[in-house]
Design a protein around this motif. Structure first.
Motif, PDB file in Angstrom:
ATOM      1  N   VAL A   1       0.931   3.898  17.636  1.00  0.00           N
ATOM      2  CA  VAL A   1      -0.337   3.742  18.347  1.00  0.00           C
ATOM      3  C   VAL A   1      -1.157   2.651  17.666  1.00  0.00           C
ATOM      4  CG1 VAL A   1      -0.358   6.128  19.157  1.00  0.00           C
ATOM      5  CG2 VAL A   1      -1.500   5.555  17.007  1.00  0.00           C
TER       6      VAL A   1
ATOM      7  N   ARG B   1      -2.699 -10.860   5.297  1.00  0.00           N
ATOM      8  CA  ARG B   1      -2.350  -9.543   4.770  1.00  0.00           C
ATOM      9  C   ARG B   1      -0.938  -9.538   4.183  1.00  0.00           C
ATOM     10  NH1 ARG B   1      -2.197  -4.147   8.076  1.00  0.00           N
ATOM     11  NH2 ARG B   1      -3.631  -5.184   9.479  1.00  0.00           N
TER      12      ARG B   1
ATOM     13  N   ALA C   1      -3.924   5.066  10.930  1.00  0.00           N
ATOM     14  CA  ALA C   1      -3.888   5.086   9.470  1.00  0.00           C
ATOM     15  C   ALA C   1      -5.206   5.603   8.896  1.00  0.00           C
ATOM     16  CB  ALA C   1      -3.582   3.699   8.928  1.00  0.00           C
TER      17      ALA C   1
ATOM     18  N   GLY D   1      -3.467   0.680  15.510  1.00  0.00           N
ATOM     19  CA  GLY D   1      -4.101   1.025  14.237  1.00  0.00           C
ATOM     20  C   GLY D   1      -3.298   2.001  13.391  1.00  0.00           C
ATOM     21  N   SER D   2      -2.029   2.219  13.750  1.00  0.00           N
ATOM     22  CA  SER D   2      -1.230   3.212  13.016  1.00  0.00           C
ATOM     23  C   SER D   2      -0.609   2.626  11.755  1.00  0.00           C
ATOM     24  CB  SER D   2      -0.136   3.787  13.918  1.00  0.00           C
ATOM     25  OG  SER D   2       0.707   2.751  14.378  1.00  0.00           O
ATOM     26  N   GLY D   3      -0.703   1.312  11.579  1.00  0.00           N
ATOM     27  CA  GLY D   3      -0.184   0.727  10.346  1.00  0.00           C
ATOM     28  C   GLY D   3       1.229   0.203  10.464  1.00  0.00           C
TER      29      GLY D   3
ATOM     30  N   VAL E   1       0.862  -1.184   0.000  1.00  0.00           N
ATOM     31  CA  VAL E   1       0.000   0.000   0.000  1.00  0.00           C
ATOM     32  C   VAL E   1       0.899   1.235   0.000  1.00  0.00           C
ATOM     33  CG1 VAL E   1      -1.859  -1.142   1.269  1.00  0.00           C
ATOM     34  CG2 VAL E   1      -0.140   0.162   2.527  1.00  0.00           C
ATOM     35  N   GLU E   2       0.346   2.334  -0.409  1.00  0.00           N
ATOM     36  CA  GLU E   2       1.125   3.566  -0.371  1.00  0.00           C
ATOM     37  C   GLU E   2       1.206   4.014   1.088  1.00  0.00           C
ATOM     38  OE1 GLU E   2       0.847   8.018  -2.132  1.00  0.00           O
ATOM     39  OE2 GLU E   2      -0.227   6.428  -3.209  1.00  0.00           O
ATOM     40  N   LEU E   3       2.418   4.203   1.566  1.00  0.00           N
ATOM     41  CA  LEU E   3       2.582   4.540   2.976  1.00  0.00           C
ATOM     42  C   LEU E   3       2.310   6.028   3.203  1.00  0.00           C
ATOM     43  CD1 LEU E   3       5.809   2.504   3.877  1.00  0.00           C
ATOM     44  CD2 LEU E   3       3.413   1.821   4.098  1.00  0.00           C
ATOM     45  N   ASN E   4       1.775   6.343   4.387  1.00  0.00           N
ATOM     46  CA  ASN E   4       1.650   7.769   4.720  1.00  0.00           C
ATOM     47  C   ASN E   4       3.026   8.294   5.133  1.00  0.00           C
ATOM     48  OD1 ASN E   4       2.061   7.259   7.509  1.00  0.00           O
ATOM     49  ND2 ASN E   4      -0.119   6.806   7.791  1.00  0.00           N
TER      50      ASN E   4
ATOM     51  N   GLN F   1       4.796   6.656   8.134  1.00  0.00           N
ATOM     52  CA  GLN F   1       5.209   5.281   7.803  1.00  0.00           C
ATOM     53  C   GLN F   1       6.420   5.309   6.872  1.00  0.00           C
ATOM     54  OE1 GLN F   1       1.366   4.125   6.223  1.00  0.00           O
ATOM     55  NE2 GLN F   1       1.122   2.523   7.775  1.00  0.00           N
TER      56      GLN F   1
ATOM     57  N   ASP G   1      -7.209  -6.399  14.243  1.00  0.00           N
ATOM     58  CA  ASP G   1      -7.737  -5.265  13.514  1.00  0.00           C
ATOM     59  C   ASP G   1      -9.222  -5.518  13.267  1.00  0.00           C
ATOM     60  OD1 ASP G   1      -7.774  -2.893  12.176  1.00  0.00           O
ATOM     61  OD2 ASP G   1      -7.077  -3.739  10.284  1.00  0.00           O
TER      62      ASP G   1
ATOM     63  N   THR H   1       2.009  -2.905  10.650  1.00  0.00           N
ATOM     64  CA  THR H   1       2.120  -4.085   9.794  1.00  0.00           C
ATOM     65  C   THR H   1       2.482  -3.702   8.354  1.00  0.00           C
ATOM     66  OG1 THR H   1       0.387  -4.982  11.186  1.00  0.00           O
ATOM     67  CG2 THR H   1       0.976  -6.260   9.254  1.00  0.00           C
ATOM     68  N   GLU H   2       1.981  -2.574   7.893  1.00  0.00           N
ATOM     69  CA  GLU H   2       2.302  -2.141   6.525  1.00  0.00           C
ATOM     70  C   GLU H   2       3.782  -1.760   6.416  1.00  0.00           C
ATOM     71  OE1 GLU H   2       0.204  -2.802   4.369  1.00  0.00           O
ATOM     72  OE2 GLU H   2      -1.753  -2.797   5.376  1.00  0.00           O
TER      73      GLU H   2
ATOM     74  N   ARG I   1       0.335  -8.688   0.416  1.00  0.00           N
ATOM     75  CA  ARG I   1       1.258  -7.576   0.152  1.00  0.00           C
ATOM     76  C   ARG I   1       2.547  -8.050  -0.509  1.00  0.00           C
ATOM     77  NH1 ARG I   1      -2.841  -5.353   1.603  1.00  0.00           N
ATOM     78  NH2 ARG I   1      -3.058  -3.880   3.323  1.00  0.00           N
TER      79      ARG I   1
ATOM     80  N   ARG J   1     -11.483   1.568  14.930  1.00  0.00           N
ATOM     81  CA  ARG J   1     -10.645   1.218  13.793  1.00  0.00           C
ATOM     82  C   ARG J   1     -11.402   1.350  12.471  1.00  0.00           C
ATOM     83  NH1 ARG J   1      -6.009  -2.306  14.164  1.00  0.00           N
ATOM     84  NH2 ARG J   1      -5.037  -1.896  16.152  1.00  0.00           N
TER      85      ARG J   1
HETATM   86  P1  ADP Z   1      -1.193  -1.656  13.729  1.00  0.00           P
HETATM   87  O1  ADP Z   1      -0.476  -2.943  13.430  1.00  0.00           O
HETATM   88  O2  ADP Z   1      -0.265  -0.494  13.936  1.00  0.00           O
HETATM   89  O3  ADP Z   1      -2.224  -1.742  14.820  1.00  0.00           O
HETATM   90  P2  ADP Z   1      -2.306  -2.092  11.125  1.00  0.00           P
HETATM   91  O4  ADP Z   1      -1.059  -2.308  10.360  1.00  0.00           O
HETATM   92  O5  ADP Z   1      -3.159  -3.258  11.464  1.00  0.00           O
HETATM   93  O6  ADP Z   1      -2.010  -1.250  12.431  1.00  0.00           O
HETATM   94  O7  ADP Z   1      -3.166  -1.017  10.324  1.00  0.00           O
HETATM   95  C1  ADP Z   1      -4.490  -0.674  10.678  1.00  0.00           C
HETATM   96  C2  ADP Z   1      -5.357  -0.615   9.419  1.00  0.00           C
HETATM   97  O8  ADP Z   1      -4.984   0.507   8.608  1.00  0.00           O
HETATM   98  C3  ADP Z   1      -5.211  -1.835   8.544  1.00  0.00           C
HETATM   99  O9  ADP Z   1      -6.474  -2.171   8.017  1.00  0.00           O
HETATM  100  C4  ADP Z   1      -4.280  -1.362   7.447  1.00  0.00           C
HETATM  101  O10 ADP Z   1      -4.421  -2.082   6.238  1.00  0.00           O
HETATM  102  C5  ADP Z   1      -4.652   0.083   7.289  1.00  0.00           C
HETATM  103  N1  ADP Z   1      -3.524   0.876   6.803  1.00  0.00           N
HETATM  104  C6  ADP Z   1      -2.339   1.027   7.415  1.00  0.00           C
HETATM  105  N2  ADP Z   1      -1.518   1.820   6.710  1.00  0.00           N
HETATM  106  C7  ADP Z   1      -2.202   2.184   5.603  1.00  0.00           C
HETATM  107  C8  ADP Z   1      -1.892   3.013   4.471  1.00  0.00           C
HETATM  108  N3  ADP Z   1      -0.718   3.631   4.358  1.00  0.00           N
HETATM  109  N4  ADP Z   1      -2.851   3.139   3.531  1.00  0.00           N
HETATM  110  C9  ADP Z   1      -4.040   2.521   3.661  1.00  0.00           C
HETATM  111  N5  ADP Z   1      -4.390   1.747   4.690  1.00  0.00           N
HETATM  112  C10 ADP Z   1      -3.494   1.569   5.661  1.00  0.00           C
END
Ligand code: ADP
Ligand code: ZN
Length: 658
Positions: free
Chosen positions: A154, A193, A310, A156-158, A126-129, A132, A476, A160-161, A197, A516
């Motif tokens: 925090v 996931r 995220a 839900g901050s992403g 996915v495109e990172l913010n 990230q 999640d 895993t991405e 990816r 979330r």
């Molecule tokens: P964490 O592990 O930090 O709790 P996750 O990686 O599970 O968070 O991310 C929370 C949700 O946000 C997931 O559904 C994930 O796919 C989504 N997400 C995270 N980063 C992005 C991003 N850059 N663009 C779109 N969706 C994202």
């Protein structure tokens, strides 16, 4: 002339021994060796000193089992570090590190079918913010060298991405990635996931695999071909000769600490492993352990932060419900019941959290006050809804509940306290049209049961969910609008000095399951102590602020992570002897640079019929602690050093009081 080798032998509590062979053997190769009257699997560590006229006869290696070393030199160096750090003989290190199949001296009847390396496809990230992307750039720049990173993001901050993007780079470099997770039952979603990816199937290693499957995974990862290995605690020992990164997800989780045999901490070994194999290690968590935060403060780890969710949803707000003088429906206050009703009416999901399984923690005679205790542990049995109703949560003993009180003969039982089964009943009474999904160790037994339960939460099929800390871990879930934490009071008064740290982690993690989706979440926390300073900080402060306060307290009281600690536990049927054993040991210690408390009763003073007493050791300098432990172990190894009928256990860097 035969060559002398240093061999670690499985199934023995012994250090490495010398054997000889005419063949040239590489370190890391398994062999069969005679020991006493048995034949055991051994591991070649290297050459032994070649003594000409030996005073004892050096036995010959019977057979070589591997063509290719199981572990590389740097992996062997890591295991050697484990042996020294955890004060465990090599034989026991192998017992812990090698899978059962690879320890068997009998050859397998049929050779194992080799797994093929999952092909590498194209990654679809996915495109990172921007936050990230910043984390990714920083960590990626350290690929190929040792750096320890804390990725504090925090809920839900992403995170895993970010992991996915890092792993993709490692695979592209034709290297291997290791991702450690606390529990495999909880990671189905993450595996799905990452598969999507990365465009390749991760290889899994966990306790639900059969011995054969585990051996197959080892044979595969040992080849060094690029792959992602996702595993629980013991995967830290898997052979990965081409290791490019280690990621420890939810690094604060206690599941990384082994609670028997060699009580190692997989996160700590991960750090050493990354050092030995020259790669970065990433510790990810929304609620990092105080140990890790102290290492950041000391400049040993680099910290990176993801401060935004995220989905840009704000973190849920936490409110307390003052339980004092409330008319309670079981464990639930009228306010919580009202909030649940509202949320269900709105068509959303509710998640309730209670860290006590079973129906009630105590069965008491209403006439005389007698409690029904496990005879072997001398603590009350937990009452369960289904027969046999009485279950000891410490030793696992089960029994049928007596009809009449063995003390006074009355048939007037009273159930004290509330477990998840009781709360489930209360909920069903209040919400007869909404089925309650209970998720705890009792309801999730059986293969694939837990993933099925979690899927019901994820799909939205379950609306009213009640569970133990299993629910706090990294899920999640999109649709949870309300989280209710049924009881925090016990933790406020616990004897364990880590209780408040764990409570803060738990509250933040459980709370993180809400908000979330596309709506903000709400968290209600029931307490009889709404004014308690710690409850106040849970409401008003971020986890980081709470953790900094806790760190200050630990520094003032000289508790870990300041200073280094260990405990020694002695167990035996004769309490006097157990105490005497520990007293004898304390007399061995001559240095004043260590604090020793005890002998004192362990929290579980009696378990399965054995009395348990404890020495707590705490030193400012790590080497002082380790030399004292070495001294104590030497004393124990002397003739009469260990009293008969007494066993002694050691925990370095303990996470729990036994
Ligand atoms: P964490 O592990 O930090 O709790 P996750 O990686 O599970 O968070 O991310 C929370 C949700 O946000 C997931 O559904 C994930 O796919 C989504 N997400 C995270 N980063 C992005 C991003 N850059 N663009 C779109 N969706 C994202
Ligand atoms: Zn018991």
């Amino acid at each position: 002339m035969p060559i002398h080798y240093l061999i670690a032998v499985t199934g023995t509590p012994l250090p490495a021994l010398t054997y000889q062979s005419d063949e040239t053997l590489s370190p890391g190769v398994r062999v069969l060796v005679p020991i006493g009257t048995r034949v055991q699997v051994g591991l070649v560590l290297g050459l032994a000193e070649q003594t000409e006229a030996s005073t004892y006869q050096i036995k010959a290696i019977i057979r070589v089992l591997d063509l290719q070393p199981v572990w590389t030199q740097s992996e062997l160096a890591l295991l050697d570090w484990c042996a020294r750090y955890y004060h465990a003989p090599w034989g026991r290190v192998l017992e812990t590190a090698l899978p059962p199949k690879l320890r068997q001296s009998k050859p397998t009847k049929r050779p194992l079918k080799a797994l093929t390396t999952p092909p590498l496809g194209t990654a679809q990230l996915v495109e990172l913010n921007s936050e990230q992307a910043h984390c990714l750039t920083a960590i990626a720049a350290s690929l190929g060298q040792f750096t320890a990173w804390l990725l504090q993001g925090v809920t839900g901050s992403g995170k895993t991405e970010v992991y996915a993007a890092l792993i993709a780079q490692v695979l592209q470099k034709q290297q291997q990635a290791l991702l450690l997770v606390p529990e495999i039952g909880l990671t189905g979603q993450m595996v799905a996931r990452l598969t999507q990816r990365l465009g390749t199937t991760p290889v899994l290693l966990h306790s639900e695999l059969t011995d054969n499957q585990r051996a197959q995974v080892w044979q595969l990862t040992q080849q060094g071909s690029p792959l992602l290995l996702i595993g629980t605690r013991s995967a830290i020992f898997a052979p990965l000769p081409n290791l490019g990164i280690i990621i420890v997800d939810e690094e604060h989780d206690n599941a990384y600490k082994q609670q028997d045999s060699i009580r190692y901490h997989a996160r700590d070994i991960a750090l050493m492993r990354a050092k030995y194999q020259h790669c970065p290690v990433v510790l990810g968590s929304a609620t990092p352990s105080l140990e890790t935060l102290a290492n950041v403060a000391a400049g040993k780890y680099q910290q990176l932060a993801l401060t935004q969710r995220a989905n840009t949803q704000s973190l849920p707000s936490i409110q307390t419900i003052d339980m004092r003088q409330q008319a309670l429906a079981g464990a639930l206050s009228p306010q919580l019941i009202k909030a649940i009703a509202q949320t269900l009416d709105d068509g959303e999901q509710v998640l309730l959290f209670l860290n006590r399984r079973g129906y009630a923690p105590v069965l008491m005679c209403h006439d005389c006050g007698y409690t029904v205790d496990c005879p072997a542990c001398e603590v009350p049995y937990t009452f369960h809804r289904h027969a046999p109703n009485l279950r000891c949560h410490h030793c696992g003993k089960v029994e049928h509940a007596p009809k009449a009180c063995p003390h006074c003969g009355a048939q007037n039982w009273h159930l004290v306290g509330q477990g998840t089964q009781k709360v489930e009943e209360t909920l069903s009474m209040h919400f007869p049209h909404t089925p309650v999904l209970r998720i705890d160790r009792d309801s999730s037994q059986g293969k694939d049961k837990l993933p099925q339960l979690l899927e019901q939460v994820r799909s939205g099929a379950a609306r009213l969910i009640l569970g133990t800390q299993m629910l706090a871990k990294g899920h999640d879930f999109a649709g949870i609008a309300l989280v209710g934490i049924i009881d925090v009071d016990a933790a406020l008064f616990a004897r364990d000095f880590r209780a408040l740290e764990k409570l803060a982690q738990l509250v933040v993690q459980v709370s993180g399951r809400t908000g979330r989706g596309d709506k903000a979440g709400r968290v209600l926390l029931q307490t009889h102590q709404p004014q308690h300073p710690f409850v106040q900080s849970l409401l008003k402060q971020s986890y980081s602020e709470i953790a900094q306060d806790l760190l200050k307290e630990r520094a003032e009281t000289h508790l870990p992570p300041f200073g280094h600690s260990a405990w020694l536990l002695a167990e035996g049927k004769d309490l006097h002897k157990v105490q005497q054993q520990l007293e004898q040991l304390t007399q061995q210690v001559t240095t004043a640079e260590i604090d020793i408390a005890g002998p004192m009763p362990a929290i579980m003073h009696k378990r399965q019929g054995y009395y348990r007493e404890l020495l707590w050791l705490q030193a400012e300098k790590r080497n002082v602690l380790h030399s004292v432990i070495h001294q104590l172990q030497t004393a124990l190894a002397q003739p009469n050093g260990l009293l008969s009928g007494v066993r002694v256990f050691l925990d370095i860097d303990p996470q729990d009081m036994p």
